[in-house]
Design an enzyme around this catalytic site. Structure first.
Site, PDB file in Angstrom:
ATOM      1  N   ARG A  60     -10.219  12.421   3.185  1.00  0.00           N
ATOM      2  CA  ARG A  60      -8.782  12.101   2.970  1.00  0.00           C
ATOM      3  C   ARG A  60      -8.066  13.259   2.275  1.00  0.00           C
ATOM      4  NH1 ARG A  60      -8.757   6.563  -0.011  1.00  0.00           N
ATOM      5  NH2 ARG A  60      -6.496   6.684   0.258  1.00  0.00           N
ATOM      6  N   HIS A 109      -2.091   4.727  -8.971  1.00  0.00           N
ATOM      7  CA  HIS A 109      -3.467   4.600  -8.489  1.00  0.00           C
ATOM      8  C   HIS A 109      -4.158   5.956  -8.368  1.00  0.00           C
ATOM      9  CE1 HIS A 109      -2.469   0.471  -6.468  1.00  0.00           C
ATOM     10  NE2 HIS A 109      -2.630   0.376  -7.774  1.00  0.00           N
ATOM     11  N   CYS A 117     -13.361  15.237 -14.473  1.00  0.00           N
ATOM     12  CA  CYS A 117     -14.744  15.394 -14.920  1.00  0.00           C
ATOM     13  C   CYS A 117     -15.262  14.079 -15.495  1.00  0.00           C
ATOM     14  CB  CYS A 117     -14.804  16.474 -16.015  1.00  0.00           C
ATOM     15  SG  CYS A 117     -16.443  16.614 -16.738  1.00  0.00           S
ATOM     16  N   GLY A 177       7.260  -0.366   1.852  1.00  0.00           N
ATOM     17  CA  GLY A 177       5.998  -0.082   2.538  1.00  0.00           C
ATOM     18  C   GLY A 177       4.764  -0.561   1.811  1.00  0.00           C
ATOM     19  N   SER A 179       2.249  -4.187   1.138  1.00  0.00           N
ATOM     20  CA  SER A 179       1.957  -5.554   1.591  1.00  0.00           C
ATOM     21  C   SER A 179       1.927  -6.541   0.433  1.00  0.00           C
ATOM     22  CB  SER A 179       0.595  -5.573   2.303  1.00  0.00           C
ATOM     23  OG  SER A 179      -0.415  -5.202   1.361  1.00  0.00           O
TER      24      SER A 179
HETATM   25  C1  BV8 Z   1      -7.046  -3.837 -12.274  1.00  0.00           C
HETATM   26  C2  BV8 Z   1      -6.731   3.791  -4.761  1.00  0.00           C
HETATM   27  C3  BV8 Z   1      -7.824  -4.552 -14.378  1.00  0.00           C
HETATM   28  C4  BV8 Z   1      -7.908   3.800  -3.862  1.00  0.00           C
HETATM   29  C5  BV8 Z   1      -6.096   1.490  -4.754  1.00  0.00           C
HETATM   30  C6  BV8 Z   1      -8.127 -11.576  -7.336  1.00  0.00           C
HETATM   31  C7  BV8 Z   1      -6.782 -11.917  -7.287  1.00  0.00           C
HETATM   32  C8  BV8 Z   1      -5.813 -11.015  -7.703  1.00  0.00           C
HETATM   33  C9  BV8 Z   1      -6.157  -9.758  -8.186  1.00  0.00           C
HETATM   34  C10 BV8 Z   1      -7.491  -9.417  -8.224  1.00  0.00           C
HETATM   35  C11 BV8 Z   1      -8.477 -10.319  -7.814  1.00  0.00           C
HETATM   36  N1  BV8 Z   1      -9.675  -9.699  -7.955  1.00  0.00           N
HETATM   37  C12 BV8 Z   1      -9.482  -8.469  -8.472  1.00  0.00           C
HETATM   38  C13 BV8 Z   1      -8.164  -8.291  -8.642  1.00  0.00           C
HETATM   39  C14 BV8 Z   1      -7.510  -7.069  -9.172  1.00  0.00           C
HETATM   40  C15 BV8 Z   1      -7.458  -5.994  -8.108  1.00  0.00           C
HETATM   41  C16 BV8 Z   1      -6.703  -6.478  -6.893  1.00  0.00           C
HETATM   42  O1  BV8 Z   1      -5.486  -6.552  -6.893  1.00  0.00           O
HETATM   43  N2  BV8 Z   1      -7.448  -6.828  -5.821  1.00  0.00           N
HETATM   44  C17 BV8 Z   1      -6.793  -7.303  -4.628  1.00  0.00           C
HETATM   45  C18 BV8 Z   1      -7.418  -6.632  -3.400  1.00  0.00           C
HETATM   46  C19 BV8 Z   1      -6.919  -8.811  -4.572  1.00  0.00           C
HETATM   47  N3  BV8 Z   1      -6.733  -4.901  -8.711  1.00  0.00           N
HETATM   48  C20 BV8 Z   1      -7.404  -3.961  -9.393  1.00  0.00           C
HETATM   49  O2  BV8 Z   1      -8.606  -3.916  -9.487  1.00  0.00           O
HETATM   50  C21 BV8 Z   1      -6.540  -2.944 -10.116  1.00  0.00           C
HETATM   51  N4  BV8 Z   1      -7.024  -2.807 -11.449  1.00  0.00           N
HETATM   52  O3  BV8 Z   1      -6.644  -4.939 -11.999  1.00  0.00           O
HETATM   53  O4  BV8 Z   1      -7.598  -3.493 -13.466  1.00  0.00           O
HETATM   54  C22 BV8 Z   1      -8.267  -3.928 -15.636  1.00  0.00           C
HETATM   55  C23 BV8 Z   1      -7.676  -4.346 -16.811  1.00  0.00           C
HETATM   56  C24 BV8 Z   1      -8.091  -3.783 -17.996  1.00  0.00           C
HETATM   57  C25 BV8 Z   1      -9.060  -2.774 -17.994  1.00  0.00           C
HETATM   58  C26 BV8 Z   1      -9.638  -2.355 -16.796  1.00  0.00           C
HETATM   59  C27 BV8 Z   1      -9.247  -2.922 -15.600  1.00  0.00           C
HETATM   60  C28 BV8 Z   1      -6.655  -1.563  -9.475  1.00  0.00           C
HETATM   61  C29 BV8 Z   1      -6.114  -1.606  -8.072  1.00  0.00           C
HETATM   62  C30 BV8 Z   1      -6.049  -0.174  -7.535  1.00  0.00           C
HETATM   63  C31 BV8 Z   1      -7.039  -0.019  -6.417  1.00  0.00           C
HETATM   64  N5  BV8 Z   1      -6.820   1.292  -5.810  1.00  0.00           N
HETATM   65  N6  BV8 Z   1      -5.896   2.706  -4.288  1.00  0.00           N
HETATM   66  C32 BV8 Z   1      -7.602   4.648  -2.671  1.00  0.00           C
HETATM   67  O5  BV8 Z   1      -6.417   4.767  -2.274  1.00  0.00           O
HETATM   68  O6  BV8 Z   1      -8.574   5.163  -2.110  1.00  0.00           O
HETATM   69  S1  BV8 Z   1      -5.349   0.196  -3.977  1.00  0.00           S
HETATM   70  C33 BV8 Z   1      -4.826   0.633  -2.397  1.00  0.00           C
HETATM   71  O7  BV8 Z   1      -4.081  -0.500  -1.944  1.00  0.00           O
HETATM   72  C34 BV8 Z   1      -3.839   1.771  -2.290  1.00  0.00           C
HETATM   73  O8  BV8 Z   1      -3.423   2.306  -3.524  1.00  0.00           O
HETATM   74  C35 BV8 Z   1      -2.647   1.108  -1.602  1.00  0.00           C
HETATM   75  O9  BV8 Z   1      -1.470   1.752  -1.852  1.00  0.00           O
HETATM   76  C36 BV8 Z   1      -2.742  -0.171  -2.261  1.00  0.00           C
HETATM   77  C37 BV8 Z   1      -1.887  -1.269  -1.856  1.00  0.00           C
HETATM   78  O10 BV8 Z   1      -1.837  -1.323  -0.471  1.00  0.00           O
HETATM   79  P1  BV8 Z   1      -0.425  -1.012   0.205  1.00  0.00           P
HETATM   80  O11 BV8 Z   1       0.104   0.281  -0.318  1.00  0.00           O
HETATM   81  O12 BV8 Z   1       0.436  -2.217   0.060  1.00  0.00           O
HETATM   82  O13 BV8 Z   1      -0.881  -0.758   1.667  1.00  0.00           O
HETATM   83  P2  BV8 Z   1      -1.121  -1.869   2.785  1.00  0.00           P
HETATM   84  O14 BV8 Z   1      -1.802  -1.248   3.934  1.00  0.00           O
HETATM   85  O15 BV8 Z   1      -1.727  -3.091   2.134  1.00  0.00           O
HETATM   86  O16 BV8 Z   1       0.357  -2.283   3.218  1.00  0.00           O
HETATM   87  C38 BV8 Z   1       1.165  -1.327   3.880  1.00  0.00           C
HETATM   88  C39 BV8 Z   1       2.427  -2.060   4.249  1.00  0.00           C
HETATM   89  O17 BV8 Z   1       3.311  -1.126   4.833  1.00  0.00           O
HETATM   90  C40 BV8 Z   1       2.192  -3.164   5.271  1.00  0.00           C
HETATM   91  O18 BV8 Z   1       2.810  -4.346   4.807  1.00  0.00           O
HETATM   92  C41 BV8 Z   1       2.889  -2.651   6.542  1.00  0.00           C
HETATM   93  O19 BV8 Z   1       3.535  -3.690   7.249  1.00  0.00           O
HETATM   94  C42 BV8 Z   1       3.909  -1.691   5.976  1.00  0.00           C
HETATM   95  N7  BV8 Z   1       4.246  -0.564   6.837  1.00  0.00           N
HETATM   96  C43 BV8 Z   1       3.452   0.072   7.742  1.00  0.00           C
HETATM   97  N8  BV8 Z   1       4.152   1.085   8.316  1.00  0.00           N
HETATM   98  C44 BV8 Z   1       5.393   1.077   7.747  1.00  0.00           C
HETATM   99  C45 BV8 Z   1       5.457   0.037   6.816  1.00  0.00           C
HETATM  100  N9  BV8 Z   1       6.557  -0.230   6.093  1.00  0.00           N
HETATM  101  C46 BV8 Z   1       7.643   0.562   6.296  1.00  0.00           C
HETATM  102  N10 BV8 Z   1       7.655   1.591   7.174  1.00  0.00           N
HETATM  103  C47 BV8 Z   1       6.564   1.869   7.918  1.00  0.00           C
HETATM  104  N11 BV8 Z   1       6.603   2.898   8.802  1.00  0.00           N
END
Ligand code: BV8
Length: 234
Positions: A60, A109, A117, A177, A179
């Protein structure tokens, strides 16, 4: 509804980079399909198979050299230059916002262009040829191994205090952009609403939280944003 002194906070997700050719996470050919999240975007995955995770991110990182910002990124720069109070929070780890010229920007993120490091936590932008291979890299400051400067699942997102403060003061919140699957980013809309902000969503498909937006524009960010920004900055 937006004038020079309006306080605007913007949250972007993978959708704003889709028109630049960077795949989103959850659309049909999303990134995760080739890998389970647990394998490549968690600390456990990194500990279990660092070479798999390193190769996933190096692939990536190399892609960043082939893509350019699109009209959606550029429209947000024009909006930032017009407003006195503007913060752009992105969930994206690509560098397209800064390459388009965005200044007041938080990568909650992390960033693909940076490595950290594991021992001394020194962070550096490392995107030369020798930094993009599949061999691990060592820290220039010590002898620790470098990891992606990325917030994995169950790791704490970056800039949260600054983001929460901006959300508590904003007049308009715009999500573009995304979800609305990933927390705490998905909660920003609700935090802004509680503050009484006017909320706007721009997305190709209606996101899960579409009903919470005061206004929703369905379509491509690269097409809708230039029109909206032209109207707001007239
Ligand atoms: C934390 C880096 C706590 C990696 C990423 C159960 C319920 C709720 C929450 C949780 C749960 N279990 C765990 C959790 C928490 C968890 C979470 O939310 N899980 C989800 C999956 C349920 N979250 C975490 O773990 C976060 N940390 O909570 O820490 C904590 C507290 C104290 C101390 C320590 C810890 C950390 C989350 C970060 C994860 N890392 N990215 C990498 O990129 O390699 S997340 C990853 O998803 C990306 O960052 C991405 O940006 C992000 C979100 O996705 P979207 O950006 O929305 O992308 P997606 O494809 O989903 O959607 C794109 C949209 O665009 C679509 O709707 C599409 O229709 C639209 N689209 C497409 N083309 C276009 C468009 N729109 C306009 N124009 C276009 N042309």
């Amino acid at each position: 509804m937006i004038s020079k002194d309006t306080n605007v906070v913007i949250l972007t997700g993978a959708g704003i980079s889709a028109e630049s050719g960077i795949r989103t996470f959850r659309d049909s050919n999303g990134l995760w399909e080739n890998h389970r999240i647990e394998e490549v975007a968690t600390p456990e995955g990194w500990r279990a198979n660092p070479q798999l995770v390193w190769n996933f991110y190096q692939q990536r990182r190399r892609q960043l050299l082939e893509v350019e910002p699109n009209q959606g990124h550029e429209a947000l720069v024009r909006l930032e230059n017009y407003l006195e109070n503007f913060l752009l929070v992105t969930q994206n780890v690509d560098d397209l916002h800064e390459r388009a010229g965005s200044k007041n920007l938080i990568h909650m993120h992390g960033e693909l262009a940076k490595l950290r490091c594991e021992s001394c936590h020194h962070v550096e932008t490392l995107m030369d040829e020798e930094h993009l291979k599949e061999t691990f890299l060592s820290c220039s400051e010590g002898e620790g191994r470098l990891r992606p400067h990325i917030v994995w699942f169950n790791e704490m997102p970056m800039g949260m205090a600054e983001i929460e403060k901006a959300l508590s003061e904003c007049d308009v919140f715009i999500a573009i952009g995304t979800s609305g699957h990933v927390y705490p980013a998905a909660n920003f809309l609700h935090t802004a609403k509680r503050r009484g902000a006017h909320t706007i969503g721009i997305n190709l498909e209606p996101p899960e939280n579409v009903h919470f937006f005061d206004e929703f524009f369905q379509g491509k960010a690269g097409e809708i944003l230039p029109l909206l920004v032209e109207k707001w900055t007239r």
